[in-house]
Design an enzyme around this catalytic site. Structure first.
Site, PDB file in Angstrom:
ATOM      1  N   LYS A 269       0.879  -1.160   0.000  1.00 36.86           N
ATOM      2  CA  LYS A 269       0.000   0.000   0.000  1.00 36.86           C
ATOM      3  C   LYS A 269       0.924   1.219   0.000  1.00 36.86           C
ATOM      4  CE  LYS A 269      -2.515   3.539   1.575  1.00 36.86           C
ATOM      5  NZ  LYS A 269      -2.100   4.732   0.804  1.00 36.86           N
TER       6      LYS A 269
ATOM      7  N   GLU B  52       9.270   2.250  10.997  1.00 38.93           N
ATOM      8  CA  GLU B  52      10.312   3.271  10.857  1.00 38.93           C
ATOM      9  C   GLU B  52       9.573   4.587  10.701  1.00 38.93           C
ATOM     10  OE1 GLU B  52      12.141   6.171   9.343  1.00 38.93           O
ATOM     11  OE2 GLU B  52      12.465   4.956   7.546  1.00 38.93           O
TER      12      GLU B  52
ATOM     13  N   CYS C 210      13.691  11.205   6.617  1.00 39.17           N
ATOM     14  CA  CYS C 210      13.667  10.961   8.064  1.00 39.17           C
ATOM     15  C   CYS C 210      15.068  11.000   8.649  1.00 39.17           C
ATOM     16  CB  CYS C 210      13.012   9.608   8.358  1.00 39.17           C
ATOM     17  SG  CYS C 210      11.273   9.522   7.906  1.00 39.17           S
TER      18      CYS C 210
ATOM     19  N   GLU D  30       9.293  17.261  13.765  1.00 44.28           N
ATOM     20  CA  GLU D  30      10.159  17.042  12.612  1.00 44.28           C
ATOM     21  C   GLU D  30       9.867  18.064  11.531  1.00 44.28           C
ATOM     22  OE1 GLU D  30      11.552  13.407   9.667  1.00 44.28           O
ATOM     23  OE2 GLU D  30       9.597  13.293  10.650  1.00 44.28           O
TER      24      GLU D  30
END
Length: 464
Positions: A160, A234, A268, A368
């Site tokens: 997906k 993650e 990331c 972030e």
């Protein structure tokens, strides 16, 4: 969110897709289950042959798929080519090493005798269909680093992908088909987020992996926890980049620019918080800001472009809001700070930005920044640098610049992260485990650790 290719360089919708309905999802789940029954028995040599063929095809397709990725999510086309090459490398690495990584293990002879057995083995067996929920920022790499080990372990995959990279998602299924993998070994589910919960709850899906946001990770982990299914997550990262007085400051500043703006800052594992010892702070800041200002922002299809648009309009808005909040709180803007308003760049561009005087009260300190925005911090000594570095809910990776081995050892011991890169920027390699701590997730991808995540680790005991 519609399933569509929208060019972030100009906002133009190029292709739209109908989401798969319940009937098609059911057909693909049945196919995955049926394929697994036979694929799980194939020899490592056959799996390796198929995966090597996929790598060869990917090399042949590199230019075309690079341009697709750039069109769908805006990364500079040179970086897209490098991503495709990295994926082919990872496929070949797992094709070569999987059999060794999953070889039967024999416990110590004394322990075998003590158990009353004549022989004991530890065997790694595949789990079954695994659902991968993947993001758009590295639309090939994020998938391949799951797909290659999963297929080599004898599992089958269901993908997906993010709704804004449908062409890349469909390419991956077609790549496996052209390589000769059996139908159903790797399938793309062209769906939005709505059906994911039901798919995760389906008994035929044995495990899940997700790379993405913390809220998405929480949702997947909650469902899989309720169903007692294995997950690997993650999630986000706000990686520290520490520079100490003994470092090569010129080199540290040069690499810092790349570490912050790789993939248009949408990574990331990009360095985001730059923590610099006060003795070298001014020198580093001057060089770093100059490097950020010098970057060429432009059309990601042009070879000389170093920073392209952000992938989505909402993504740019999110970055703007973080920067505006910091400025209202007293942060100093050393470069950038506002969206680009240039008629030749009508897309979702945000310039390389450096903020100083950041405090704990600002959102950007704890959230972030998924764009080319760096924050600068001044540290008085090593202990303060560690405190600032660890003052984050995330713990994906970290970077440390020092020529003092004792200092390096302290950082390796004390930084709360899944990786510590000394005198270099964080990067992933198929041979090394990848993953984080704290809210950056759990489990590991890549290396032997990654391929074993989705295996049934089985004790085989033979009586005397």
């Amino acid at each position: 969110m519609p399933i569509a290719t929208v060019n972030p360089a100009n906002g133009e919708t190029l292709k739209t897709y109908e989401a798969m309905g319940a009937e098609e999802i059911e057909r693909r789940l049945q196919l995955a289950e049926a394929t697994f029954r036979t694929y799980r028995t194939t020899a490592f040599a056959e799996r390796a042959r198929l995966l090597n063929r996929a790598a060869d095809l990917l090399d042949e397709d590199r230019e075309d798929i690079a341009r697709v990725m750039t069109t769908e999510m805006g990364k500079p086309v040179r970086q897209a080519r490098a991503e495709a090459a990295k994926c082919a490398k990872a496929m070949r690495w797992y094709a070569e090493h999987a059999e060794e990584l999953l070889a039967d293990e024999e416990p110590a002879a004394d322990d075998v005798r003590d158990s009353g057995a004549s022989r004991v083995l530890v065997r790694y067996r595949p789990l079954g269909p695994v659902l991968a929920v993947m993001p758009w920022n590295f639309p090939l790499w994020q998938v391949v680093r799951f797909m290659a080990p999963a297929l080599m372990a004898g599992n089958v995959g269901l993908l997906k992908h993010a709704s804004n990279v449908p062409q890349t998602a469909l390419y991956l299924e077609d790549l496996c088909h052209r390589a000769g993998f059996p139908e159903g070994a790797f399938q793309t589910l062209l769906i939005g987020s709505g059906p994911v919960a039901d798919i995760l709850r389906d008994e035929r899906v044995r495990a899940a992996t997700l790379t993405g946001s913390e809220p998405a990770g929480r949702a997947v982990a909650s469902i899989c926890g309720d169903m007692v299914k294995k997950t690997v997550l993650e999630l986000g990262g706000s990686d520290p980049y520490v520079v100490m007085p003994s470092a090569d400051v010129d080199r540290a500043a040069e690499i810092a620019v790349t570490a912050r703006v790789q993939n248009n800052g949408q990574s990331c594992i990009a360095a985001k918080r730059f923590i610099v010892h006060t003795d070298v702070y001014d020198a580093f800041a001057e060089r770093f800001v100059a490097g950020m200002k010098a970057l060429k922002v432009g059309d990601p299809m042009e070879e000389e472009t170093e920073v392209g648009p952000l992938a989505t309009e909402q993504g740019r808005t999110d970055v703007e809001e973080l920067v505006d909040d910091a400025v209202r709180g007293g942060a100093a803007v050393l470069c950038g700070g506002h969206r680009l308003r240039r008629p030749e760049l009508p897309g979702w561009y945000f310039p390389p930005t450096v903020l100083a005087d950041v405090t704990r009260e600002m959102r950007i300190h704890r959230e972030e920044a998924f764009g080319p925005v760096a924050t600068l911090y001044r540290a008085g000594d090593l202990d303060e640098a560690v405190l600032i570095a660890n003052d984050s809910p995330f713990g994906l990776s970290s970077n440390v610049w020092t020529r003092d081995e004792a200092e390096a050892d302290r950082f390796v011991r004390d930084l709360d992260a899944g990786g510590v890169f000394v005198n270099g920027m964080t990067a992933s390699h198929p041979a090394f485990p990848f993953g984080g701590a704290k809210r950056s997730g759990y489990g590991r991808e890549l290396s032997g650790h990654g391929i074993r995540e989705f295996c049934n680790i089985t004790t085989v005991w033979h009586g005397a």
